[in-house]
Scaffold this motif. Structure first.
Motif, mmCIF file in Angstrom:
data_model
loop_
_atom_site.group_PDB
_atom_site.id
_atom_site.type_symbol
_atom_site.label_atom_id
_atom_site.label_comp_id
_atom_site.label_asym_id
_atom_site.label_seq_id
_atom_site.Cartn_x
_atom_site.Cartn_y
_atom_site.Cartn_z
ATOM 1 N N ILE A 188 26.097 4.604 40.741
ATOM 2 C CA ILE A 188 27.589 4.926 40.516
ATOM 3 C C ILE A 188 28.453 3.607 40.656
ATOM 4 C CG2 ILE A 188 28.885 6.957 40.442
ATOM 5 C CD1 ILE A 188 27.313 8.742 41.340
ATOM 6 N N VAL A 189 28.365 3.533 41.816
ATOM 7 C CA VAL A 189 29.605 2.492 42.074
ATOM 8 C C VAL A 189 29.684 1.073 41.309
ATOM 9 C CG1 VAL A 189 30.526 0.919 44.011
ATOM 10 C CG2 VAL A 189 29.025 3.366 45.064
ATOM 11 N N PHE A 190 27.766 0.509 41.174
ATOM 12 C CA PHE A 190 28.152 -0.167 40.428
ATOM 13 C C PHE A 190 28.437 -0.316 38.842
ATOM 14 C CE2 PHE A 190 25.268 -2.665 36.848
ATOM 15 C CZ PHE A 190 25.139 -3.980 37.563
ATOM 16 N N PHE B 34 37.951 -3.371 48.336
ATOM 17 C CA PHE B 34 38.380 -2.529 48.748
ATOM 18 C C PHE B 34 38.994 -0.906 47.876
ATOM 19 C CE2 PHE B 34 39.269 -6.699 50.904
ATOM 20 C CZ PHE B 34 39.353 -5.693 52.394
ATOM 21 N N LEU B 35 39.397 -1.021 46.682
ATOM 22 C CA LEU B 35 39.260 0.630 46.123
ATOM 23 C C LEU B 35 38.265 1.135 45.723
ATOM 24 C CD1 LEU B 35 40.775 2.381 44.587
ATOM 25 C CD2 LEU B 35 40.519 0.906 41.880
ATOM 26 N N LEU B 36 36.997 0.634 45.518
ATOM 27 C CA LEU B 36 35.679 1.301 45.522
ATOM 28 C C LEU B 36 35.328 2.040 47.237
ATOM 29 C CD1 LEU B 36 33.748 -0.216 43.561
ATOM 30 C CD2 LEU B 36 34.864 1.712 42.738
ATOM 31 N N TRP B 37 35.785 0.966 48.132
ATOM 32 C CA TRP B 37 35.374 1.109 48.934
ATOM 33 C C TRP B 37 36.234 2.930 49.804
ATOM 34 C CZ3 TRP B 37 36.108 -3.130 53.826
ATOM 35 C CH2 TRP B 37 35.875 -1.981 55.320
ATOM 36 N N ILE C 184 29.379 7.160 59.080
ATOM 37 C CA ILE C 184 28.345 7.035 60.369
ATOM 38 C C ILE C 184 27.426 5.838 59.428
ATOM 39 C CG2 ILE C 184 26.315 8.027 59.904
ATOM 40 C CD1 ILE C 184 25.636 8.433 63.054
ATOM 41 N N TRP C 185 27.767 5.798 58.412
ATOM 42 C CA TRP C 185 26.919 4.936 57.291
ATOM 43 C C TRP C 185 28.056 4.077 56.685
ATOM 44 C CZ3 TRP C 185 22.413 6.040 59.190
ATOM 45 C CH2 TRP C 185 21.677 6.741 58.333
ATOM 46 N N LEU C 186 29.303 4.526 56.766
ATOM 47 C CA LEU C 186 29.840 3.220 55.794
ATOM 48 C C LEU C 186 31.503 4.288 56.537
ATOM 49 C CD1 LEU C 186 30.772 1.057 54.662
ATOM 50 C CD2 LEU C 186 30.652 2.677 52.030
ATOM 51 N N PRO C 187 32.134 3.469 57.490
ATOM 52 C CA PRO C 187 33.420 3.833 57.471
ATOM 53 C C PRO C 187 34.520 3.794 56.605
ATOM 54 C CG PRO C 187 32.754 1.844 58.908
ATOM 55 C CD PRO C 187 31.592 2.825 58.420
ATOM 56 N N ALA C 188 35.768 4.712 56.672
ATOM 57 C CA ALA C 188 36.823 3.879 56.219
ATOM 58 C C ALA C 188 37.018 2.940 56.156
ATOM 59 C CB ALA C 188 37.831 4.855 56.105
ATOM 60 N N PRO C 189 38.401 1.598 55.581
ATOM 61 C CA PRO C 189 38.311 0.627 55.602
ATOM 62 C C PRO C 189 40.041 1.082 57.000
ATOM 63 C CG PRO C 189 38.664 0.950 53.163
ATOM 64 C CD PRO C 189 38.184 2.156 53.736
ATOM 65 N N ALA D 230 36.419 9.975 45.170
ATOM 66 C CA ALA D 230 35.085 10.329 45.219
ATOM 67 C C ALA D 230 35.201 11.651 45.465
ATOM 68 C CB ALA D 230 33.907 9.440 45.125
ATOM 69 N N PRO D 231 34.066 12.825 44.695
ATOM 70 C CA PRO D 231 34.210 13.909 45.552
ATOM 71 C C PRO D 231 33.681 13.256 46.709
ATOM 72 C CG PRO D 231 33.188 14.002 43.379
ATOM 73 C CD PRO D 231 33.880 12.631 43.568
ATOM 74 N N GLY D 232 34.182 14.560 47.453
ATOM 75 C CA GLY D 232 33.898 14.420 48.421
ATOM 76 C C GLY D 232 32.556 15.561 49.391
ATOM 77 N N PRO D 233 32.243 15.715 50.876
ATOM 78 C CA PRO D 233 31.627 16.601 50.939
ATOM 79 C C PRO D 233 31.982 18.276 50.692
ATOM 80 C CG PRO D 233 31.916 15.633 52.647
ATOM 81 C CD PRO D 233 33.463 14.663 52.122
#
Length: 421
Positions: A2-4, A58-61, A198-203, A76-79
């Motif tokens: 999806i990100v790609f 950075f926007l996608l991040w 834990i896998w990808l923290p926010a900027p 993006a839709p969160g948990p």
């Protein structure tokens, strides 16, 4: 995936928008000239594209980490976080069935919450309440408070009216309800599209960690000491690699004997990744600074030798003949023809070698290093401090990019004839 796809969509949209605006406002028609191979001035980086590229990343991040730096409508839709409910149908050995409701409070990991209060209900199957962290899952023993337990054949046969069996699952609006092989229910809240911190923290989390380590240090050393040690190792290793590799490349380019003698060695070592040499370097030089610098020296040596050899081999023979016809001696040919015309290739090799050294320094510092960006990343990864890992990667990339820009500037100043024929 999806990100790609989003990235590709932004790239295509930005390309056509920028080109449309440029077509309407262009006043410098030199930018529209035909590309001529060998003339690097014909194609220069589009600064607008560079800015949009960095902002898109950075926007996608931020969008896929729920960053506060990105407007909420772009997230993006969160948990799922809140109270989730689903019903189950239990059946006993006597054939009787009863329905009950399970209420699960889904909370942000790191916060403390209490299970919701629920009424037990009137049937023999009682309502249940549990708590589960977002991005996690939890077992729900619905039979524990029921009047008819497993000793009476208690088993769940349906969730939200949909039949379920051991190993199966039912999708609800709040998440997935699965059943273990032993018949225990397992609730997994909807994860959405966002990445768990834990896998990808926010900027902003990475930036906060950067400020913390910059002021307080990491494992007894300041951030600048860690980066300084990595930079020192790379520069020293690259320096000695160039010091040996460039003369070796010149010798291979000018002498058939040197070419025949060293060509098998260089071509054999060229495809060997520096990381594969770590065990051998440790055996030879130990785990101290000398071993790390030797590894970086070997990473740069073969690249610089091949670049110098290619630079010498690429000198036009017509220039050499012209110099001879003007009475030049062999030392003058070397000084005024060979060296100037081989410098562009050498600078290109130096940029590649520096990049490889930066990519190798992290691995070199994984072995008993007390200071360095690689050591910092390695230690942080053991404790799943992803924000420190990403911070270290970004800093290594920024420093490496800065060195590349510096080398490009030196190339423009020292080799202004590059691409001029």
């Amino acid at each position: 995936m999806i990100v790609f796809l989003i990235y590709v969509a932004i790239f295509v949209a930005s390309f056509f928008i920028v080109k449309f605006v440029a077509r309407k406002t262009v006043t410098d028609y030199t930018s529209l000239k035909t590309v001529t191979f060998g003339d690097e001035s014909a194609v220069t980086p589009n600064r607008v594209a560079s800015v949009i590229s960095v902002l898109t990343i950075f926007l996608l991040w931020g969008a896929f980490t729920g960053s506060k730096l990105v407007p909420g409508f772009l997230h993006a839709p969160g948990p799922f976080i809140g109270d989730a409910t689903f019903s189950y149908t239990a059946e006993a050995d006597d054939g009787t069935q009863d329905d009950a409701t399970v209420t699960v409070r889904v909370f942000e990991v790191g916060t403390e919450v209490d299970a919701p209060d629920v009424e037990p209900g009137e049937g023999w199957a009682k309502n249940d309440a549990e708590t589960v962290g977002a991005w996690r899952s939890g077992l729900i023993r619905v039979d524990q408070n029921d009047e008819k337990g497993r000793d009476q054949g208690h088993r769940v046969v349906a969730v939200n009216g949909e039949a379920i069996a051991p190993g199966g699952s039912v999708q609800t609006e709040f998440g997935r309800v699965g059943m273990s092989p032993k018949g225990t229910l397992n609730f997994e809240p909807a994860k959405g599209w966002q990445m768990e911190p834990i896998w990808l923290p926010a900027p902003e989390a990475v930036w906060a960690r950067f400020l913390e380590i910059a002021s307080e240090g990491f494992r007894g050393s300041t951030l600048w000491e860690h980066l300084g040690y990595s930079l020192m190792r790379v520069i020293v290793g690259f320096f000695f690699g160039a010091l040996v590799g460039i003369p070796l490349g010149y010798a291979m380019g000018l002498s058939d004997w040197f070419r025949g003698w060293f060509d098998p060695i260089v071509e054999f070592m060229r495809p060997v990744p520096p990381l594969a040499l770590i065990p051998l370097v440790i055996i030879w030089a130990g785990i101290g600074e000398v071993g790390k610098i030797i590894l970086l020296f070997l990473a740069a040596l073969w690249i610089m030798a091949i670049a110098a050899r290619s630079g010498v081999s690429g000198v036009r023979i017509s220039k050499v003949h012209a110099a001879y016809s003007l009475g030049a001696s062999k030392p003058q040919i070397m000084r005024h023809v060979i060296m100037p015309n081989s410098l562009p290739e050498i600078f290109t090799g130096a940029r590649v070698a520096m990049g490889v050294c930066w990519g190798t320094v992290v691995a070199a510092e994984l072995v008993a290093a007390e200071k360095g960006a690689g050591m910092m990343i390695m230690v942080a990864s053991k404790f799943q401090n992803t924000d420190i890992v990403i911070m270290g990667i970004i800093l290594i990339g920024i420093i490496g990019f800065g060195i590349d820009i510096l080398m490009r500037w030196a190339e423009r100043v020292l080799v202004p004839w590059k691409g001029k024929g």
